[in-house]
Design an enzyme around this catalytic site. Structure first.
Site, PDB file in Angstrom:
ATOM      1  N   GLN A 115      -7.868 -14.841  -4.304  1.00 40.16           N
ATOM      2  CA  GLN A 115      -7.583 -13.851  -3.271  1.00 40.16           C
ATOM      3  C   GLN A 115      -6.734 -14.454  -2.163  1.00 40.16           C
ATOM      4  OE1 GLN A 115      -8.988 -11.135  -4.526  1.00 40.16           O
ATOM      5  NE2 GLN A 115      -7.637 -10.000  -3.190  1.00 40.16           N
TER       6      GLN A 115
ATOM      7  N   HIS B  67      -9.905  40.007  13.686  1.00 36.88           N
ATOM      8  CA  HIS B  67     -10.641  39.533  12.514  1.00 36.88           C
ATOM      9  C   HIS B  67     -11.682  40.580  12.109  1.00 36.88           C
ATOM     10  CE1 HIS B  67      -8.839  35.645  13.246  1.00 36.88           C
ATOM     11  NE2 HIS B  67      -9.499  35.091  12.242  1.00 36.88           N
TER      12      HIS B  67
ATOM     13  N   GLU C 179     -17.004  35.156  18.140  1.00 40.90           N
ATOM     14  CA  GLU C 179     -15.935  34.226  18.498  1.00 40.90           C
ATOM     15  C   GLU C 179     -14.852  34.890  19.331  1.00 40.90           C
ATOM     16  OE1 GLU C 179     -14.518  32.436  14.890  1.00 40.90           O
ATOM     17  OE2 GLU C 179     -16.347  31.238  14.615  1.00 40.90           O
TER      18      GLU C 179
ATOM     19  N   GLU D 286     -13.267  -5.088   0.169  1.00 42.43           N
ATOM     20  CA  GLU D 286     -12.406  -4.501  -0.860  1.00 42.43           C
ATOM     21  C   GLU D 286     -12.915  -4.900  -2.247  1.00 42.43           C
ATOM     22  OE1 GLU D 286      -7.702  -4.763  -2.257  1.00 42.43           O
ATOM     23  OE2 GLU D 286      -8.576  -6.312  -0.961  1.00 42.43           O
ATOM     24  N   HIS D 287     -13.050  -6.205  -2.478  1.00 42.31           N
ATOM     25  CA  HIS D 287     -13.578  -6.736  -3.732  1.00 42.31           C
ATOM     26  C   HIS D 287     -14.895  -7.450  -3.445  1.00 42.31           C
ATOM     27  CE1 HIS D 287      -9.079  -7.016  -4.163  1.00 42.31           C
ATOM     28  NE2 HIS D 287      -9.376  -6.268  -5.218  1.00 42.31           N
TER      29      HIS D 287
ATOM     30  N   ASP E   1      -7.896  -6.704 -11.387  1.00 47.36           N
ATOM     31  CA  ASP E   1      -6.504  -6.645 -10.949  1.00 47.36           C
ATOM     32  C   ASP E   1      -5.579  -6.196 -12.058  1.00 47.36           C
ATOM     33  OD1 ASP E   1      -6.816  -7.310  -8.325  1.00 47.36           O
ATOM     34  OD2 ASP E   1      -6.260  -9.419  -8.551  1.00 47.36           O
TER      35      ASP E   1
ATOM     36  N   GLN F 254      10.994   0.236   5.691  1.00 44.70           N
ATOM     37  CA  GLN F 254      12.134   1.133   5.466  1.00 44.70           C
ATOM     38  C   GLN F 254      11.971   1.925   4.172  1.00 44.70           C
ATOM     39  OE1 GLN F 254      12.272  -2.195   5.747  1.00 44.70           O
ATOM     40  NE2 GLN F 254      13.720  -3.125   4.334  1.00 44.70           N
TER      41      GLN F 254
ATOM     42  N   ASN G 102       2.460  -5.239   2.367  1.00 46.89           N
ATOM     43  CA  ASN G 102       2.137  -6.151   3.460  1.00 46.89           C
ATOM     44  C   ASN G 102       1.792  -5.365   4.722  1.00 46.89           C
ATOM     45  OD1 ASN G 102       4.557  -5.282   4.572  1.00 46.89           O
ATOM     46  ND2 ASN G 102       5.678  -7.155   4.093  1.00 46.89           N
TER      47      ASN G 102
ATOM     48  N   SER H  27      -5.338  -8.194   1.438  1.00 45.41           N
ATOM     49  CA  SER H  27      -6.431  -8.202   0.477  1.00 45.41           C
ATOM     50  C   SER H  27      -7.602  -9.077   0.929  1.00 45.41           C
ATOM     51  CB  SER H  27      -5.919  -8.677  -0.872  1.00 45.41           C
ATOM     52  OG  SER H  27      -6.817  -8.346  -1.897  1.00 45.41           O
TER      53      SER H  27
ATOM     54  N   TYR I 182       4.857   2.644  -4.240  1.00 41.58           N
ATOM     55  CA  TYR I 182       5.317   1.413  -3.616  1.00 41.58           C
ATOM     56  C   TYR I 182       4.777   0.229  -4.400  1.00 41.58           C
ATOM     57  CZ  TYR I 182       6.756  -2.094  -0.323  1.00 41.58           C
ATOM     58  OH  TYR I 182       7.377  -3.191   0.230  1.00 41.58           O
TER      59      TYR I 182
ATOM     60  N   HIS J  74      -2.796 -14.565  -2.222  1.00 43.55           N
ATOM     61  CA  HIS J  74      -1.988 -13.356  -2.052  1.00 43.55           C
ATOM     62  C   HIS J  74      -1.117 -13.405  -0.808  1.00 43.55           C
ATOM     63  CE1 HIS J  74      -2.860 -10.426  -5.145  1.00 43.55           C
ATOM     64  NE2 HIS J  74      -4.156 -10.690  -5.078  1.00 43.55           N
TER      65      HIS J  74
END
Length: 435
Positions: A265, A426, A421, A333-334, A367, A197, A220, A243, A135, A268
């Protein structure tokens, strides 16, 4: 927002205004509103699952204002986009591709083969998934860098079929540089569809778009929620987005550089977070004016101001140790360390997607072309997750081969455990081989 961290003594001291505000920022994509958005996403996914290509055409027309018919972009169009790319940009893309490739080639895991004490053979074998869905976001900006950051590790892993989806632009075509990057990275299958979608198409398959085994790439809020909804039917890399950056700075940091990094940042997305933790009162006092100066005539000023107003934070800390503890509470994240001794401070950090050390390492180099992947865990998930990697596109299989000696040496224990068990057959499966 300005706050004071003086009451924070440890990561567990969550009662300070700063700690509470950081927690609120980390949870900005959860809560009641997110339940409503998830309901919308699930309706979209159901429509794609039941109506296939027709749903993709209708939903893209509704959300993007174009009807992407046909959905697939011809391979010749990808090659043409590369040929039309200006030479300096071609060279920049090649440099990024080379550096990302070199780094990810070092990530390939080795198969494991062990001989046990009784001659039994034990191992682990790595194999790539057959199909990967990539994506690549569009909409507010174009991201050829994301093409490289997803396609390169998938190719290194050995994935044979890469299926890329990206939203169409206003004229019905994705960004030309995104298509050029796909050509450079060897991606031949590109579809003009984005949003929830597109995730549904990759997870369920349609008449045109094949179902894949793993979906990678940031997006997003709706893309992230869709990935969350289809996880289990298909693997995903992570729930990446929106982000965020957290900067720890001391008296050595330049205010204009700090401001530029926070703005980098915030531009974005309106949900992007930009946070400064500093031991310098002077830096904290000067930052708002520096931000405002750089926002003059900024091409993405509206988005950037919204992000800063809603999810920006300045915190003055008593010490860098205190800043590190607050940072770990947030698990960014960063994480940028604009301090006198960044390596020493990095040793105190436990939770971060990527750490950028020193004044010559802006987050932007990560990046685009540093080498490590820029698809990173967000919203506190760096506590348990890491960057997209070659292993995202691999699966491992355990290999086990016992001989009679090994089964005789361990069989009694297996029988005992199975009977504890209450699993009769088994135990019997081992007993019959030993009798």
């Amino acid at each position: 927002m300005r706050d004071d961290a003086s009451s924070v003594a440890s990561p567990s001291a969550g009662g300070s205004p700063a700690a509470k505000r950081l927690a609120a920022i980390a949870e900005r994509t959860s809560g009641g509103r997110m339940q409503e958005e998830m309901a919308r996403v699930e309706a979209i996914l159901t429509q794609v699952q039941t109506q296939g290509d027709q749903a993709l055409l209708e939903l893209t027309e509704r959300f993007d204002g174009v009807r992407p018919d046909p959905l697939r972009i011809p391979r010749e169009r990808l090659a043409a986009a590369w040929q039309a790319t200006p030479a300096p940009l071609q060279e920049a893309l090649r440099l990024a591709h080379q550096r990302i490739l070199a780094f990810h080639q070092q990530q390939l895991p080795a198969d494991l083969a062990i001989t046990g004490p009784h001659g039994e053979q034990l191992g682990r074998r790595w194999r790539p998934v057959e199909r990967a869905g990539l994506y690549v976001p569009g909409g507010r900006a174009s991201y050829p860098s994301t093409v490289l950051m997803n396609a390169v590790p998938a190719r290194v892993a050995g994935v044979q079929r890469l299926v890329m989806v990206t939203p169409p632009g206003p004229g019905g075509e994705p960004n030309a540089t995104v298509l050029a990057a796909a050509h450079l990275a060897g991606v031949e299958e590109v579809y003009r569809v984005g949003g929830a979608q597109a995730i549904g198409a990759l997870a369920y398959g349609t008449e045109t778009i094949p179902r894949v085994d793993v979906i990678s790439g940031p997006g997003n809020l709706y893309v992230t929620l869709a990935k969350k909804a289809v996880f289990g039917r298909v693997a995903i890399d992570s729930l990446a987005g929106p982000s965020e950056v957290l900067v720890i700075a001391d008296h050595t940091a330049r205010v204009d550089q700090v401001a530029a990094d926070l703005l980098a940042q915030a531009e974005h997305d309106p949900l992007a977070a930009a946070i400064l933790l500093t031991t310098s009162e002077a830096l904290a006092a000067a930052l708002p004016a520096a931000l405002e100066a750089q926002l003059e005539n900024h091409p993405r000023a509206e988005i950037t101001r919204t992000a800063l107003n809603d999810w920006g934070l300045i915190v003055v800390c008593d010490s860098l140790t205190q800043a590190a503890r607050l940072s770990d509470c947030f698990a960014p994240e960063h994480l940028e360390l604009l301090v006198e001794d960044p390596e020493r401070l990095a040793e105190q950090i436990q939770h971060a997607g990527a750490i950028f050390m020193g004044p010559y390492t802006p987050e932007a180099v990560g990046d685009y072309l540093a080498g490590p992947n820029h698809t990173l865990p967000t919203s506190g998930t760096a506590r348990f997750a890491g960057a997209l990697s070659v292993e995202t596109f691999l699966r491992h299989t355990s290999l086990i081969r016992f001989n009679r000696e090994a089964l005789e040496a361990t069989g009694a224990a297996v029988i005992s455990l199975a009977e504890s068990e209450g699993l009769h057959s088994h135990a019997e499966s081992v007993r019959r081989r030993l009798s």
